[in-house]
Design a protein around this motif. Structure first.
Motif, PDB file in Angstrom:
ATOM      1  N   VAL A 185      14.133   3.589   8.685  1.00 18.64           N
ATOM      2  CA  VAL A 185      15.491   4.143   8.659  1.00 18.64           C
ATOM      3  C   VAL A 185      15.843   4.570   7.243  1.00 18.64           C
ATOM      4  CG1 VAL A 185      17.922   3.616   9.018  1.00 18.64           C
ATOM      5  CG2 VAL A 185      16.210   2.757  10.628  1.00 18.64           C
ATOM      6  N   GLY A 186      15.500   3.735   6.265  1.00 23.24           N
ATOM      7  CA  GLY A 186      15.769   4.075   4.869  1.00 23.24           C
ATOM      8  C   GLY A 186      15.038   5.329   4.424  1.00 23.24           C
ATOM      9  N   ARG A 187      13.811   5.511   4.907  1.00 27.06           N
ATOM     10  CA  ARG A 187      13.082   6.730   4.557  1.00 27.06           C
ATOM     11  C   ARG A 187      13.789   7.960   5.109  1.00 27.06           C
ATOM     12  NH1 ARG A 187       7.052   7.198   6.770  1.00 27.06           N
ATOM     13  NH2 ARG A 187       8.214   7.218   8.736  1.00 27.06           N
ATOM     14  N   TRP A 188      14.286   7.859   6.354  1.00 30.25           N
ATOM     15  CA  TRP A 188      15.010   8.980   6.965  1.00 30.25           C
ATOM     16  C   TRP A 188      16.282   9.288   6.171  1.00 30.25           C
ATOM     17  CZ3 TRP A 188      19.860   9.470   9.194  1.00 30.25           C
ATOM     18  CH2 TRP A 188      20.086  10.628   9.951  1.00 30.25           C
ATOM     19  N   VAL A 189      17.024   8.243   5.804  1.00 29.54           N
ATOM     20  CA  VAL A 189      18.254   8.430   5.022  1.00 29.54           C
ATOM     21  C   VAL A 189      17.918   9.031   3.661  1.00 29.54           C
ATOM     22  CG1 VAL A 189      20.168   7.235   3.895  1.00 29.54           C
ATOM     23  CG2 VAL A 189      19.468   6.569   6.199  1.00 29.54           C
ATOM     24  N   ALA A 247      14.972 -12.834  11.025  1.00 30.06           N
ATOM     25  CA  ALA A 247      15.455 -11.713  10.215  1.00 30.06           C
ATOM     26  C   ALA A 247      14.389 -10.638  10.059  1.00 30.06           C
ATOM     27  CB  ALA A 247      15.903 -12.215   8.844  1.00 30.06           C
ATOM     28  N   VAL A 248      13.147 -11.057   9.857  1.00 25.36           N
ATOM     29  CA  VAL A 248      12.053 -10.083   9.727  1.00 25.36           C
ATOM     30  C   VAL A 248      11.895  -9.294  11.018  1.00 25.36           C
ATOM     31  CG1 VAL A 248       9.555  -9.828   9.484  1.00 25.36           C
ATOM     32  CG2 VAL A 248      10.800 -11.344   7.945  1.00 25.36           C
ATOM     33  N   LEU A 249      11.863  -9.977  12.151  1.00 24.19           N
ATOM     34  CA  LEU A 249      11.679  -9.299  13.435  1.00 24.19           C
ATOM     35  C   LEU A 249      12.823  -8.328  13.732  1.00 24.19           C
ATOM     36  CD1 LEU A 249      10.433 -12.329  15.560  1.00 24.19           C
ATOM     37  CD2 LEU A 249       9.069 -10.379  14.791  1.00 24.19           C
ATOM     38  N   LEU A 250      14.032  -8.689  13.310  1.00 26.36           N
ATOM     39  CA  LEU A 250      15.190  -7.836  13.605  1.00 26.36           C
ATOM     40  C   LEU A 250      15.292  -6.622  12.688  1.00 26.36           C
ATOM     41  CD1 LEU A 250      18.013 -10.470  14.273  1.00 26.36           C
ATOM     42  CD2 LEU A 250      16.921  -8.962  15.943  1.00 26.36           C
ATOM     43  N   PHE A 251      14.952  -6.789  11.392  1.00 28.28           N
ATOM     44  CA  PHE A 251      15.329  -5.764  10.426  1.00 28.28           C
ATOM     45  C   PHE A 251      14.187  -5.143   9.622  1.00 28.28           C
ATOM     46  CE2 PHE A 251      19.201  -8.512  10.708  1.00 28.28           C
ATOM     47  CZ  PHE A 251      20.003  -7.573  11.343  1.00 28.28           C
ATOM     48  N   ILE A 252      12.947  -5.540   9.862  1.00 24.21           N
ATOM     49  CA  ILE A 252      11.875  -4.941   9.081  1.00 24.21           C
ATOM     50  C   ILE A 252      11.755  -3.444   9.366  1.00 24.21           C
ATOM     51  CG2 ILE A 252      10.046  -5.364  10.779  1.00 24.21           C
ATOM     52  CD1 ILE A 252       8.210  -6.070   8.389  1.00 24.21           C
ATOM     53  N   GLY A 253      12.177  -3.020  10.544  1.00 24.94           N
ATOM     54  CA  GLY A 253      12.129  -1.599  10.885  1.00 24.94           C
ATOM     55  C   GLY A 253      13.079  -0.727  10.089  1.00 24.94           C
ATOM     56  N   GLY A 256       0.795  -1.233   0.000  1.00 23.85           N
ATOM     57  CA  GLY A 256       0.000   0.000   0.000  1.00 23.85           C
ATOM     58  C   GLY A 256       0.819   1.271   0.000  1.00 23.85           C
ATOM     59  N   GLY A 257       2.146   1.161   0.081  1.00 24.45           N
ATOM     60  CA  GLY A 257       2.992   2.354   0.109  1.00 24.45           C
ATOM     61  C   GLY A 257       3.109   2.997  -1.262  1.00 24.45           C
ATOM     62  N   ALA A 258       3.052   4.317  -1.301  1.00 24.17           N
ATOM     63  CA  ALA A 258       3.175   5.036  -2.573  1.00 24.17           C
ATOM     64  C   ALA A 258       3.935   6.325  -2.359  1.00 24.17           C
ATOM     65  CB  ALA A 258       1.793   5.336  -3.148  1.00 24.17           C
ATOM     66  N   ASN A 259       4.803   6.648  -3.314  1.00 27.74           N
ATOM     67  CA  ASN A 259       5.587   7.877  -3.268  1.00 27.74           C
ATOM     68  C   ASN A 259       4.803   8.969  -3.988  1.00 27.74           C
ATOM     69  OD1 ASN A 259       7.524   9.848  -3.214  1.00 27.74           O
ATOM     70  ND2 ASN A 259       9.187   8.510  -3.844  1.00 27.74           N
ATOM     71  N   LEU A 260       4.039   9.757  -3.216  1.00 33.33           N
ATOM     72  CA  LEU A 260       3.184  10.787  -3.795  1.00 33.33           C
ATOM     73  C   LEU A 260       3.637  12.160  -3.323  1.00 33.33           C
ATOM     74  CD1 LEU A 260      -0.276   9.036  -3.198  1.00 33.33           C
ATOM     75  CD2 LEU A 260       1.044   9.090  -5.312  1.00 33.33           C
ATOM     76  N   GLY A 261       4.123  12.967  -4.263  1.00 34.42           N
ATOM     77  CA  GLY A 261       4.542  14.321  -3.928  1.00 34.42           C
ATOM     78  C   GLY A 261       5.654  14.312  -2.898  1.00 34.42           C
ATOM     79  N   ALA A 262       5.434  15.073  -1.807  1.00 36.14           N
ATOM     80  CA  ALA A 262       6.444  15.158  -0.745  1.00 36.14           C
ATOM     81  C   ALA A 262       6.318  14.027   0.258  1.00 36.14           C
ATOM     82  CB  ALA A 262       6.310  16.496  -0.019  1.00 36.14           C
ATOM     83  N   SER A 263       5.324  13.166   0.079  1.00 36.24           N
ATOM     84  CA  SER A 263       5.117  12.051   0.999  1.00 36.24           C
ATOM     85  C   SER A 263       5.986  10.867   0.591  1.00 36.24           C
ATOM     86  CB  SER A 263       3.642  11.629   1.005  1.00 36.24           C
ATOM     87  OG  SER A 263       3.454  10.487   1.794  1.00 36.24           O
ATOM     88  N   LEU A 264       6.894  10.489   1.482  1.00 40.92           N
ATOM     89  CA  LEU A 264       7.771   9.350   1.208  1.00 40.92           C
ATOM     90  C   LEU A 264       7.329   8.163   2.052  1.00 40.92           C
ATOM     91  CD1 LEU A 264      11.364  10.898   1.109  1.00 40.92           C
ATOM     92  CD2 LEU A 264      10.074   9.967  -0.801  1.00 40.92           C
ATOM     93  N   PRO A 265       7.083   7.007   1.433  1.00 39.68           N
ATOM     94  CA  PRO A 265       6.749   5.808   2.215  1.00 39.68           C
ATOM     95  C   PRO A 265       8.011   5.212   2.824  1.00 39.68           C
ATOM     96  CG  PRO A 265       6.880   5.245  -0.095  1.00 39.68           C
ATOM     97  CD  PRO A 265       7.122   6.744  -0.012  1.00 39.68           C
ATOM     98  N   ASP A 266       7.836   4.172   3.634  1.00 43.12           N
ATOM     99  CA  ASP A 266       9.001   3.453   4.146  1.00 43.12           C
ATOM    100  C   ASP A 266       9.816   2.905   2.973  1.00 43.12           C
ATOM    101  OD1 ASP A 266       8.074   3.980   6.640  1.00 43.12           O
ATOM    102  OD2 ASP A 266       7.399   1.948   7.084  1.00 43.12           O
ATOM    103  N   HIS A 267      11.110   2.801   3.181  1.00 45.56           N
ATOM    104  CA  HIS A 267      12.005   2.346   2.111  1.00 45.56           C
ATOM    105  C   HIS A 267      11.877   0.833   1.989  1.00 45.56           C
ATOM    106  CE1 HIS A 267      15.521   2.069  -0.460  1.00 45.56           C
ATOM    107  NE2 HIS A 267      15.654   3.375  -0.424  1.00 45.56           N
ATOM    108  N   ASP A 268      10.904   0.382   1.179  1.00 44.44           N
ATOM    109  CA  ASP A 268      10.639  -1.047   1.055  1.00 44.44           C
ATOM    110  C   ASP A 268      11.825  -1.817   0.492  1.00 44.44           C
ATOM    111  OD1 ASP A 268      10.458   0.090  -1.440  1.00 44.44           O
ATOM    112  OD2 ASP A 268       8.409  -0.573  -1.851  1.00 44.44           O
TER     113      ASP A 268
END
Length: 251
Positions: A124-128, A114-120, A63-75
């Protein structure tokens, strides 16, 4: 047991490439979680881990979408990091057992861990991404001034410099996750049997929840009801199977 530094390096290269492909080059959907994670698994000799991690994260981020200034999580970062860690765990465990029997044995408890450790890392990718966009915007302004002055070669170089930070930063994060996976693999596999069984069944439960999130994000009529119903049915089925297995083991 040594660390597979070649695989750690490959994970970083692929993680950096798809991060660039997501933003600036080609954009042929290689950066989608399902594709990025599956190919990561192929590079690290664990296609199964990449595929199943990719399926789960594709649903989670659908459901994530990059619309305008809105950045989704870095999938993309989420997918490459989780799949690299899961494959690293499988490879490390396989080597600790002598490396016999063909390819590494990919187990659901590695995927769940791996999912529990790193899905977050998606957040972080969105912030970067936001920080790197500011840097790229400054370079774009310089490139525009150079192009207006007729210095097209220098203008092109400025644009290319804006791509490199994405490759380096996201590649380094992915390599770090692969390295953590290599370190944790033998330890995770030696957890008590009930814990491993719980992690095994956590994967289908998480997949059901991710499917529910994807259905909820579709905005279809009664999507929330069907999402809740589907997730509840799968979670209930998992619980029943676990209970039956426990009852069978009792004397």
């Amino acid at each position: 047991m040594g660390v597979g530094w070649t695989q750690v390096a490959l994970a970083g290269i692929w993680g950096g490439l798809v991060a660039v492909e997501r933003k600036a080059f080609l954009q042929a959907m290689f950066s989608r979680p399902l594709v990025a994670a599956t190919l990561m698994g192929g590079l690290l000799d664990d296609v199964q881990a990449g595929l199943f991690v990719g399926l789960l994260l594709e649903l989670f981020h659908l459901g994530g979408a990059n619309l305008g200034a809105s950045l989704p999580d870095h999938d993309t970062l989420s997918a490459t990091s989780v799949s690299a860690a899961a494959a690293g765990m499988s490879n490390a465990w396989w080597l600790s057992q002598g490396g016999v029997g063909g390819l590494p044995s990919s187990e659901p408890f590695f995927w769940s861990t791996a999912v529990l450790l790193f899905i977050g890392l998606g957040r972080v990718g969105r912030w970067v991404d936001r920080r790197l966009e500011r840097y790229a915007a400054r370079l774009a302004k310089k490139a525009l001034l150079l192009a207006e002055a007729g210095e097209l070669t220098r203008a092109m170089r400025q644009n290319l410099w804006g791509v490199w930070p994405h490759f380096v930063v996201f590649g380094a994060i992915t390599s770090a996750c692969a390295l953590v996976g290599w370190g944790l693999g033998p330890w995770v596999a030696r957890l008590p049997e009930p814990v491993l069984r719980g992690l095994d069944w956590a994967y289908p439960a998480m997949a059901a929840v991710c499917a529910a999130i994807a259905a909820r994000g579709s905005h279809a009529k009664r999507a929330s009801f069907y999402a809740l119903l589907g997730a509840g049915a799968v979670c209930l089925a998992v619980l029943l199977v676990v209970l039956l297995a426990v009852l069978k083991e009792r004397p």
